[in-house]
Design an enzyme around this catalytic site. Sequence first.
Site, PDB file in Angstrom:
ATOM      1  N   LYS A 191       0.881  -1.182   0.000  1.00  0.00           N
ATOM      2  CA  LYS A 191       0.000   0.000   0.000  1.00  0.00           C
ATOM      3  C   LYS A 191       0.909   1.221   0.000  1.00  0.00           C
ATOM      4  O   LYS A 191       1.347   1.689   1.046  1.00  0.00           O
ATOM      5  CB  LYS A 191      -0.875  -0.025   1.253  1.00  0.00           C
ATOM      6  CG  LYS A 191      -2.241   0.620   1.106  1.00  0.00           C
ATOM      7  CD  LYS A 191      -2.247   2.044   0.579  1.00  0.00           C
ATOM      8  CE  LYS A 191      -2.167   3.091   1.666  1.00  0.00           C
ATOM      9  NZ  LYS A 191      -2.044   4.457   1.130  1.00  0.00           N
ATOM     10  N   GLY A 244       5.322   5.468   8.969  1.00  0.00           N
ATOM     11  CA  GLY A 244       4.490   6.658   8.855  1.00  0.00           C
ATOM     12  C   GLY A 244       4.407   7.373  10.189  1.00  0.00           C
ATOM     13  O   GLY A 244       5.293   7.251  11.040  1.00  0.00           O
ATOM     14  N   SER A 245       3.311   8.077  10.376  1.00  0.00           N
ATOM     15  CA  SER A 245       3.211   8.939  11.556  1.00  0.00           C
ATOM     16  C   SER A 245       2.859   8.141  12.810  1.00  0.00           C
ATOM     17  O   SER A 245       2.268   7.061  12.741  1.00  0.00           O
ATOM     18  CB  SER A 245       2.138  10.000  11.304  1.00  0.00           C
ATOM     19  OG  SER A 245       0.920   9.363  11.007  1.00  0.00           O
ATOM     20  N   THR A 246       3.197   8.700  13.947  1.00  0.00           N
ATOM     21  CA  THR A 246       2.942   8.032  15.226  1.00  0.00           C
ATOM     22  C   THR A 246       1.437   7.872  15.446  1.00  0.00           C
ATOM     23  O   THR A 246       0.985   6.842  15.963  1.00  0.00           O
ATOM     24  CB  THR A 246       3.607   8.826  16.364  1.00  0.00           C
ATOM     25  OG1 THR A 246       5.027   8.780  16.134  1.00  0.00           O
ATOM     26  CG2 THR A 246       3.313   8.229  17.733  1.00  0.00           C
ATOM     27  N   GLY A 249       0.308   4.936  13.540  1.00  0.00           N
ATOM     28  CA  GLY A 249       0.898   3.754  14.191  1.00  0.00           C
ATOM     29  C   GLY A 249       0.048   3.295  15.373  1.00  0.00           C
ATOM     30  O   GLY A 249      -0.215   2.103  15.574  1.00  0.00           O
ATOM     31  N   GLU A 267       7.572   1.917  12.147  1.00  0.00           N
ATOM     32  CA  GLU A 267       8.660   2.914  12.032  1.00  0.00           C
ATOM     33  C   GLU A 267       7.980   4.270  11.995  1.00  0.00           C
ATOM     34  O   GLU A 267       7.370   4.632  10.989  1.00  0.00           O
ATOM     35  CB  GLU A 267       9.472   2.684  10.748  1.00  0.00           C
ATOM     36  CG  GLU A 267      10.199   1.360  10.683  1.00  0.00           C
ATOM     37  CD  GLU A 267      11.374   1.264  11.624  1.00  0.00           C
ATOM     38  OE1 GLU A 267      11.713   2.272  12.277  1.00  0.00           O
ATOM     39  OE2 GLU A 267      11.954   0.170  11.746  1.00  0.00           O
ATOM     40  N   CYS A 302      12.545  11.128   8.722  1.00  0.00           N
ATOM     41  CA  CYS A 302      12.164  10.829  10.108  1.00  0.00           C
ATOM     42  C   CYS A 302      13.333  10.927  11.076  1.00  0.00           C
ATOM     43  O   CYS A 302      13.172  11.331  12.214  1.00  0.00           O
ATOM     44  CB  CYS A 302      11.554   9.445  10.181  1.00  0.00           C
ATOM     45  SG  CYS A 302      12.623   8.196   9.455  1.00  0.00           S
ATOM     46  N   GLU A 402       6.793  16.692  16.115  1.00  0.00           N
ATOM     47  CA  GLU A 402       7.440  16.461  14.828  1.00  0.00           C
ATOM     48  C   GLU A 402       6.879  17.424  13.785  1.00  0.00           C
ATOM     49  O   GLU A 402       5.662  17.485  13.583  1.00  0.00           O
ATOM     50  CB  GLU A 402       7.213  15.021  14.376  1.00  0.00           C
ATOM     51  CG  GLU A 402       8.014  14.695  13.133  1.00  0.00           C
ATOM     52  CD  GLU A 402       7.715  13.312  12.578  1.00  0.00           C
ATOM     53  OE1 GLU A 402       6.535  12.974  12.437  1.00  0.00           O
ATOM     54  OE2 GLU A 402       8.681  12.598  12.273  1.00  0.00           O
TER      55      GLU A 402
HETATM   56  P1  NAD Z   1       1.011   8.835   7.444  1.00  0.00           P
HETATM   57  O1  NAD Z   1       1.009   8.119   8.745  1.00  0.00           O
HETATM   58  O2  NAD Z   1       0.028   9.910   7.222  1.00  0.00           O
HETATM   59  O3  NAD Z   1       0.772   7.808   6.238  1.00  0.00           O
HETATM   60  C1  NAD Z   1       1.633   6.699   6.020  1.00  0.00           C
HETATM   61  C2  NAD Z   1       0.871   5.644   5.242  1.00  0.00           C
HETATM   62  O4  NAD Z   1      -0.191   5.166   6.057  1.00  0.00           O
HETATM   63  C3  NAD Z   1       0.228   6.135   3.956  1.00  0.00           C
HETATM   64  O5  NAD Z   1       0.343   5.127   2.988  1.00  0.00           O
HETATM   65  C4  NAD Z   1      -1.232   6.341   4.349  1.00  0.00           C
HETATM   66  O6  NAD Z   1      -2.142   6.190   3.293  1.00  0.00           O
HETATM   67  C5  NAD Z   1      -1.417   5.231   5.352  1.00  0.00           C
HETATM   68  N1  NAD Z   1      -2.482   5.449   6.337  1.00  0.00           N
HETATM   69  C6  NAD Z   1      -3.069   6.611   6.697  1.00  0.00           C
HETATM   70  N2  NAD Z   1      -4.015   6.379   7.647  1.00  0.00           N
HETATM   71  C7  NAD Z   1      -3.993   5.043   7.885  1.00  0.00           C
HETATM   72  C8  NAD Z   1      -4.724   4.187   8.772  1.00  0.00           C
HETATM   73  N3  NAD Z   1      -5.650   4.650   9.596  1.00  0.00           N
HETATM   74  N4  NAD Z   1      -4.413   2.867   8.775  1.00  0.00           N
HETATM   75  C9  NAD Z   1      -3.456   2.372   7.971  1.00  0.00           C
HETATM   76  N5  NAD Z   1      -2.738   3.140   7.113  1.00  0.00           N
HETATM   77  C10 NAD Z   1      -3.003   4.452   7.068  1.00  0.00           C
HETATM   78  O7  NAD Z   1       2.513   9.331   7.244  1.00  0.00           O
HETATM   79  P2  NAD Z   1       3.099  10.208   6.058  1.00  0.00           P
HETATM   80  O8  NAD Z   1       2.579  11.592   6.252  1.00  0.00           O
HETATM   81  O9  NAD Z   1       2.898   9.506   4.772  1.00  0.00           O
HETATM   82  O10 NAD Z   1       4.673  10.163   6.370  1.00  0.00           O
HETATM   83  C11 NAD Z   1       5.272  11.013   7.275  1.00  0.00           C
HETATM   84  C12 NAD Z   1       5.453  10.319   8.609  1.00  0.00           C
HETATM   85  O11 NAD Z   1       6.194   9.114   8.422  1.00  0.00           O
HETATM   86  C13 NAD Z   1       6.265  11.137   9.589  1.00  0.00           C
HETATM   87  O12 NAD Z   1       5.670  11.059  10.864  1.00  0.00           O
HETATM   88  C14 NAD Z   1       7.620  10.443   9.610  1.00  0.00           C
HETATM   89  O13 NAD Z   1       8.367  10.605  10.784  1.00  0.00           O
HETATM   90  C15 NAD Z   1       7.230   9.020   9.401  1.00  0.00           C
HETATM   91  N6  NAD Z   1       8.362   8.241   8.888  1.00  0.00           N
HETATM   92  C16 NAD Z   1       9.023   7.389   9.737  1.00  0.00           C
HETATM   93  C17 NAD Z   1      10.110   6.664   9.285  1.00  0.00           C
HETATM   94  C18 NAD Z   1      10.860   5.712  10.189  1.00  0.00           C
HETATM   95  O14 NAD Z   1      11.572   4.862   9.678  1.00  0.00           O
HETATM   96  N7  NAD Z   1      10.730   5.822  11.506  1.00  0.00           N
HETATM   97  C19 NAD Z   1      10.538   6.800   7.954  1.00  0.00           C
HETATM   98  C20 NAD Z   1       9.848   7.667   7.125  1.00  0.00           C
HETATM   99  C21 NAD Z   1       8.748   8.388   7.588  1.00  0.00           C
END
Ligand code: NAD
Length: 501
Positions: A191, A244-246, A249, A267, A302, A402
């Site tokens: 995804k 993605g975002s906390t 998560g 992550e 991140c 963040e």
């Molecule tokens: P996001 O959490 O908004 O989205 C990430 C993914 O999750 C997208 O594909 C999105 O469609 C999907 N998503 C959204 N809502 C969801 C839900 N309820 N259930 C399942 N999936 C869902 O994050 P973003 O804005 O795409 O990326 C930025 C974030 O990612 C920042 O917080 C950054 O720190 C984090 N990040 C972390 C790492 C790491 O390795 N720790 C690496 C890169 C980015």
Amino acid sequence: MNTSKRIPLSWAYDWLQQPKQQYIDGEWVNGGSGEQWTVSNPANKEALCEFTMADAEQVEYAASIANQRHESGVWSKVSRTQRADMLRQIARLIREHTEELAVLESLPNGKLFTESMADDIPTCADIFEYYAGWTDKFYGETSPVEDGFLNYTVKEPIGVCALIAPWNFPLYQTSLKVAAALAMGNTVIIKPSEYTPLTTIYLVELIDSQLDFPKGVINMLLTDGKMANQLTLSNNVHKISFTGSTGVGRKIVQNSGLSNLKAATLELGGKSPCIFFEDTPDLDGAIDRAFTVMFSHKGEKCSEPTRFLIHDSIYDQVLEKLIAKANAVKCGNPFDENVDQGPQCNEAQFNKILEYIEIGKGEAKLVAGGYADTEGDNANGYFIRPTIFSEVDQNARIAQEEIFGPVLCCTRFHTTEEAVQMANATAYGLAAGLYTGDVSRAHRVAEQIDAGMLFINRYGCYGLAAPFGGFRQSGWGKEMAIHSLSSYTKTKGVWVYYGDA
Ligand code: NAD
């Protein structure tokens, strides 16, 4: 490296005209929701392509068919040599199509094309080659149990893995997950982020048209968070690997509890500190490096060091250099080789960063940037000047939350204890860096900082053989290296009783 394009941008625009569909059980199908998503270019807001998002029925169908294919053994029972060979073939496809992939990575993300060409895309090929090597090297053990018994462990594939990626390193994040999951014999549902799905779509097209993967081993859903949320609730999914975002998560963990208690690797976000002690060796080099890691990729990383903690005795000197460097950055079209910084990935991110900058103006001293870059053509895109705040209190929102953009917080400290206390003073624990010439202090402080990755005297070192991942609200588990393999397998313990002699 010579990054001049042999593949012209016009190739990408032709490819963008073709339909963008879901890939389920080896078939390309239209999204069932009737809801369109537009992928845009953040440098000028042009629409690049549209797709119809998957609906709940399609999400569940993808999960159940991936599960059926898993249970049938079409991939989990394939010989390890053959599995490795297939992964190497994916690597070959990436190498053969590096330029196309680099264009498709930079267009919707705003990442510099030179970075995509030189780093991101070649690293994706490295990842598939690296995990190809692991298919026959990650195995169980015999356990030291009592006489008359044998206990051995077997590493089995976990099942259907939902691999959910963010928009900041689209194909790289996806590759890390797909390569490790496939290497261990799982079936996958990819995804990609709805903002940056192009490279994933193109790679899946290449795999579909040129390789002989059994149907249903690799599936891809194009959708936003709503349907991704649905995927995490499916009882046919056994593992989620999420970057993605906390906040999301946290939702994934809840959804695991509401469904089949599926495993999750997370992550998440970060607010990483970088400490400059008064005896920082090669101070200019240290500033250069930390500045580059902080501001490269427009601060959308991140693990970047968003909080510089600087000893009082060198604070003014360091700050002066940082300001000069920030003011020299040229923002612009990511395909222009003379540009240092592209646009933020999307409008929501752009607005969020500008809001934090406004908050910061009330909390600390703005010493560089602090506004959108609207020079010339930049007025049409999401460009933000590298921004530095000085004298930032660690309780300030800009130090705690963040921002995920080109915004650096600088704070002065006087003692080692104070620096450690500040370094640990957020809910995150992804990475941390420290610069000192004192070896004892380096080890002592590294031990005291609660972060998943510590960089001593060079911020931001990464390698496929080294674990990546954070502590506390920065996530669960590790990616890369052998560490991600255990998260894509289940360990079965087998007892054999063979009696007394
Ligand atoms: P996001 O959490 O908004 O989205 C990430 C993914 O999750 C997208 O594909 C999105 O469609 C999907 N998503 C959204 N809502 C969801 C839900 N309820 N259930 C399942 N999936 C869902 O994050 P973003 O804005 O795409 O990326 C930025 C974030 O990612 C920042 O917080 C950054 O720190 C984090 N990040 C972390 C790492 C790491 O390795 N720790 C690496 C890169 C980015």
